[in-house]
Design a protein around this motif. Structure first.
Motif, PDB file in Angstrom:
ATOM      1  N   PRO A 173      19.864  88.417  94.604  1.00 30.48           N
ATOM      2  CA  PRO A 173      18.801  88.734  93.636  1.00 30.48           C
ATOM      3  C   PRO A 173      19.225  89.863  92.702  1.00 30.48           C
ATOM      4  N   GLU A 174      18.680  89.848  91.498  1.00 35.95           N
ATOM      5  CA  GLU A 174      18.997  90.913  90.528  1.00 35.95           C
ATOM      6  C   GLU A 174      17.713  91.389  89.864  1.00 35.95           C
ATOM      7  N   LEU A 175      17.690  92.670  89.519  1.00 33.64           N
ATOM      8  CA  LEU A 175      16.499  93.280  88.924  1.00 33.64           C
ATOM      9  C   LEU A 175      16.312  92.839  87.469  1.00 33.64           C
ATOM     10  N   SER A 176      15.122  93.116  86.945  1.00 33.20           N
ATOM     11  CA  SER A 176      14.770  92.763  85.565  1.00 33.20           C
ATOM     12  C   SER A 176      15.821  93.282  84.583  1.00 33.20           C
ATOM     13  N   ASN A 177      16.207  92.413  83.664  1.00 33.61           N
ATOM     14  CA  ASN A 177      17.196  92.718  82.615  1.00 33.61           C
ATOM     15  C   ASN A 177      18.605  92.957  83.137  1.00 33.61           C
ATOM     16  N   GLU A 178      18.810  92.723  84.428  1.00 27.61           N
ATOM     17  CA  GLU A 178      20.166  92.856  84.997  1.00 27.61           C
ATOM     18  C   GLU A 178      20.602  91.547  85.644  1.00 27.61           C
ATOM     19  N   GLU A 179      20.017  90.443  85.227  1.00 29.06           N
ATOM     20  CA  GLU A 179      20.251  89.159  85.899  1.00 29.06           C
ATOM     21  C   GLU A 179      21.527  88.498  85.386  1.00 29.06           C
ATOM     22  N   PHE A 180      22.648  89.205  85.429  1.00 29.13           N
ATOM     23  CA  PHE A 180      23.907  88.693  84.862  1.00 29.13           C
ATOM     24  C   PHE A 180      24.489  87.568  85.711  1.00 29.13           C
ATOM     25  N   GLN A 181      24.579  87.813  87.023  1.00 29.44           N
ATOM     26  CA  GLN A 181      25.164  86.805  87.911  1.00 29.44           C
ATOM     27  C   GLN A 181      24.247  85.570  87.987  1.00 29.44           C
ATOM     28  N   THR A 182      22.941  85.829  88.033  1.00 31.99           N
ATOM     29  CA  THR A 182      21.966  84.725  88.083  1.00 31.99           C
ATOM     30  C   THR A 182      22.105  83.861  86.829  1.00 31.99           C
ATOM     31  N   THR A 183      22.187  84.513  85.670  1.00 27.90           N
ATOM     32  CA  THR A 183      22.332  83.768  84.405  1.00 27.90           C
ATOM     33  C   THR A 183      23.635  82.965  84.417  1.00 27.90           C
ATOM     34  N   ALA A 184      24.714  83.580  84.908  1.00 26.24           N
ATOM     35  CA  ALA A 184      26.007  82.875  84.947  1.00 26.24           C
ATOM     36  C   ALA A 184      25.921  81.647  85.857  1.00 26.24           C
ATOM     37  N   SER A 185      25.203  81.792  86.993  1.00 25.02           N
ATOM     38  CA  SER A 185      25.064  80.651  87.915  1.00 25.02           C
ATOM     39  C   SER A 185      24.245  79.524  87.284  1.00 25.02           C
ATOM     40  N   ILE A 186      23.168  79.894  86.598  1.00 23.79           N
ATOM     41  CA  ILE A 186      22.325  78.875  85.942  1.00 23.79           C
ATOM     42  C   ILE A 186      23.159  78.145  84.881  1.00 23.79           C
ATOM     43  N   ARG A 187      23.894  78.948  84.103  1.00 24.04           N
ATOM     44  CA  ARG A 187      24.738  78.392  83.029  1.00 24.04           C
ATOM     45  C   ARG A 187      25.742  77.374  83.610  1.00 24.04           C
ATOM     46  N   LYS A 188      26.378  77.769  84.703  1.00 18.35           N
ATOM     47  CA  LYS A 188      27.395  76.906  85.331  1.00 18.35           C
ATOM     48  C   LYS A 188      26.759  75.578  85.781  1.00 18.35           C
ATOM     49  N   LEU A 189      25.610  75.690  86.447  1.00 16.85           N
ATOM     50  CA  LEU A 189      24.948  74.483  86.962  1.00 16.85           C
ATOM     51  C   LEU A 189      24.500  73.567  85.817  1.00 16.85           C
ATOM     52  N   LEU A 190      24.011  74.158  84.731  1.00 14.59           N
ATOM     53  CA  LEU A 190      23.577  73.350  83.582  1.00 14.59           C
ATOM     54  C   LEU A 190      24.776  72.662  82.929  1.00 14.59           C
ATOM     55  N   LEU A 191      25.862  73.407  82.769  1.00 15.18           N
ATOM     56  CA  LEU A 191      27.053  72.836  82.131  1.00 15.18           C
ATOM     57  C   LEU A 191      27.636  71.705  82.977  1.00 15.18           C
ATOM     58  N   GLU A 192      27.620  71.888  84.308  1.00 16.98           N
ATOM     59  CA  GLU A 192      28.106  70.821  85.200  1.00 16.98           C
ATOM     60  C   GLU A 192      27.274  69.550  85.038  1.00 16.98           C
ATOM     61  N   ALA A 193      25.999  69.735  84.692  1.00 11.41           N
ATOM     62  CA  ALA A 193      25.123  68.569  84.508  1.00 11.41           C
ATOM     63  C   ALA A 193      25.135  68.109  83.046  1.00 11.41           C
ATOM     64  N   ASP A 194      26.018  68.700  82.248  1.00 11.40           N
ATOM     65  CA  ASP A 194      26.180  68.326  80.841  1.00 11.40           C
ATOM     66  C   ASP A 194      24.917  68.604  80.007  1.00 11.40           C
ATOM     67  N   ILE A 195      24.189  69.652  80.398  1.00 10.31           N
ATOM     68  CA  ILE A 195      22.955  70.008  79.675  1.00 10.31           C
ATOM     69  C   ILE A 195      23.276  71.068  78.626  1.00 10.31           C
ATOM     70  N   GLU A 196      22.743  70.867  77.439  1.00  8.31           N
ATOM     71  CA  GLU A 196      23.021  71.777  76.317  1.00  8.31           C
ATOM     72  C   GLU A 196      22.376  73.148  76.544  1.00  8.31           C
ATOM     73  N   ILE A 197      23.157  74.207  76.292  1.00  2.00           N
ATOM     74  CA  ILE A 197      22.614  75.569  76.361  1.00  2.00           C
ATOM     75  C   ILE A 197      22.615  76.125  74.952  1.00  2.00           C
ATOM     76  N   LEU A 198      21.483  76.635  74.514  1.00  2.00           N
ATOM     77  CA  LEU A 198      21.371  77.111  73.125  1.00  2.00           C
ATOM     78  C   LEU A 198      22.065  78.462  72.975  1.00  2.00           C
ATOM     79  N   ASP A 199      22.664  78.641  71.814  1.00  2.00           N
ATOM     80  CA  ASP A 199      23.419  79.873  71.550  1.00  2.00           C
ATOM     81  C   ASP A 199      22.441  80.927  71.010  1.00  2.00           C
ATOM     82  N   LEU A 200      21.999  81.824  71.877  1.00  4.52           N
ATOM     83  CA  LEU A 200      20.981  82.808  71.494  1.00  4.52           C
ATOM     84  C   LEU A 200      21.451  84.218  71.857  1.00  4.52           C
ATOM     85  N   PRO A 201      20.999  85.209  71.088  1.00  4.78           N
ATOM     86  CA  PRO A 201      21.416  86.584  71.405  1.00  4.78           C
ATOM     87  C   PRO A 201      20.596  87.191  72.551  1.00  4.78           C
TER      88      PRO A 201
END
Ligand SMILES: [Zn+2]
Ligand SMILES: [Zn+2]
Length: 388
Positions: free
Chosen positions: A28-56
């Motif tokens: 688990p990661e605290l608010s605004n520090e969810e770096f590893q969580t975001t990376a894991s979500i990104r990886k799982l979405l990319l493996e499923a060929d789901i588009e991730i929007l390029d946002l700041p």
């Protein structure tokens, strides 16, 4: 090798989702520090060929599944952050991050919505429009909703859906209500400036402790004397700090607390009354009061049409549906609802400990069903917006 190409069975998909949730729970990661969580979500979405929007965005992300690109756009939102709590469960996958825990079940929300994304992707050619899937950071503290909104990614979105698990609802139940559902959350702080003196000569000072006590008592008359008995509101003074010894009258006193309301006019009235009472009482005692409010999220307000819609889809998906009373907790899902009609639902997990408890758990048995629910809801909502 060959297996990768074969469609998963329902049981395999459920096992995969449960494993994913346990992984999120463990790290688990605290608010605004969810770096590893975001990376894991990104990886799982990319493996499923789901588009991730390029946002700041520093943490969190928005994915997208499109069928008819000229069709309507809707959004599903989950939150991904955890809390500064030392986990006290005996789970094999308990938190390894010391003092941080998914004690609000955002690991469940993240995984269920990931599951919906996978299901929507499998069925994308049948979608009448686009589903934006928001993995929001910083729900617990930090107002991550505003980070998402500031990117402009939701400008074309016509309906938005969100969820929270509910330990108090039975497993397999879905509860919500039309209109106000969760409260607006405000924090107030009051600094009273008196004049210090020897405890033996109070007449030579202005005692801020006596003034603070008067203010605390008076604030508790606002709900009972200024608000209709048919309205719902709450004021809690949660801190009163003044003085540091027994024989000195201090110069200042500090108090803070929270206001919870379901209607904008009630919220304004209470904040106005806090200001009037505090400064009026301080002035009457020849002191001054500095009052400040930090603006929290407003009330979660469910659109009636989409609430009925969410209930209907839930019944068709095998959930027991329940209209439940409003709660005075807060949720920054309301920030989206200021711009986009939508509905926030509770998924019953029937677990023994409340949200934010160190022994809090969710029930994995409802994970797959929740993933299916949001996929069906999204598909049906696009259809509804297309056909009217
Ligand atoms: Zn929480
Ligand atoms: Zn939560």
């Amino acid at each position: 090798m060959v297996n990768e190409k074969l469609p998963k069975t329902t049981a395999e998909f459920e096992t995969e989702l449960i494993e994913i949730r346990h992984l999120f729970h463990q790290f688990p990661e605290l608010s605004n520090e969810e770096f590893q969580t975001t990376a894991s979500i990104r990886k799982l979405l990319l493996e499923a060929d789901i588009e991730i929007l390029d946002l700041p965005l520093k943490t969190g992300l928005v994915a997208q599944v499109s069928g008819n690109k000229n069709g309507p756009v809707i959004a599903i939102r989950c939150d991904i952050d955890a809390l500064p709590i030392q986990e006290q469960t005996q789970l094999s996958y308990k938190s390894v991050n010391d003092g941080i825990m998914h004690a609000c079940g955002h690991d469940f929300h993240t995984t269920a919505v990931l599951g919906s994304a996978f299901l929507l992707k499998q069925n994308e050619e049948c979608l009448a429009g686009t589903v934006k899937i928001i993995f929001q950071p910083a729900e617990e503290s930090g107002r991550g909703s505003l980070h998402i909104l500031e990117t402009g990614v939701l400008e074309e979105v016509e309906a938005i859906f969100g969820l929270h698990n509910s330990p108090s609802l039975p497993l397999g139940a879905l509860g919500t209500r039309s209109g106000p559902f969760y409260a607006a959350v405000d924090r107030f702080e009051i600094e009273i400036k008196g004049a210090g003196a020897h405890a033996a000569t109070p007449e030579k000072g202005t005692d801020p402790i006596v003034i603070a006590a008067q203010i605390v008592s008076s604030l508790q008359t606002i709900v009972s004397r200024n608000i209709s008995a048919f309205d719902q509101a709450l004021i809690s003074v949660t801190q009163l700090t003044c003085g540091n010894t027994w024989n000195v009258i201090p110069e200042t006193a500090y108090l803070q607390g929270t206001v919870r309301t379901l209607k904008a006019e009630t919220r304004k009235l209470i904040l106005d009354r806090i200001r009037q009472l505090s400064s009026g009482i301080a002035t009457a005692f020849n002191a001054s009061a500095e009052i400040s409010f930090s603006d929290g999220p407003s009330a979660v307000y469910n659109d009636s049409k989409w609430t009925d819609f969410a209930f209907n889809v839930a019944e068709a998906s095998g959930f027991i549906t329940e209209e439940i009373p409003p709660e005075l907790i807060g949720e920054d899902f309301s920030d989206y609802q200021k711009h986009i009609p939508g509905v926030f639902v509770n998924i019953g997990t029937g677990t023994p400990y409340p949200l934010h408890h160190p022994k809090f758990t969710v029930d994995d048995n409802i994970l797959l069903k929740t993933a299916h629910y949001f996929a069906i809801l999204a598909e049906a909502a696009l259809h509804e917006l297309t056909t009217g």
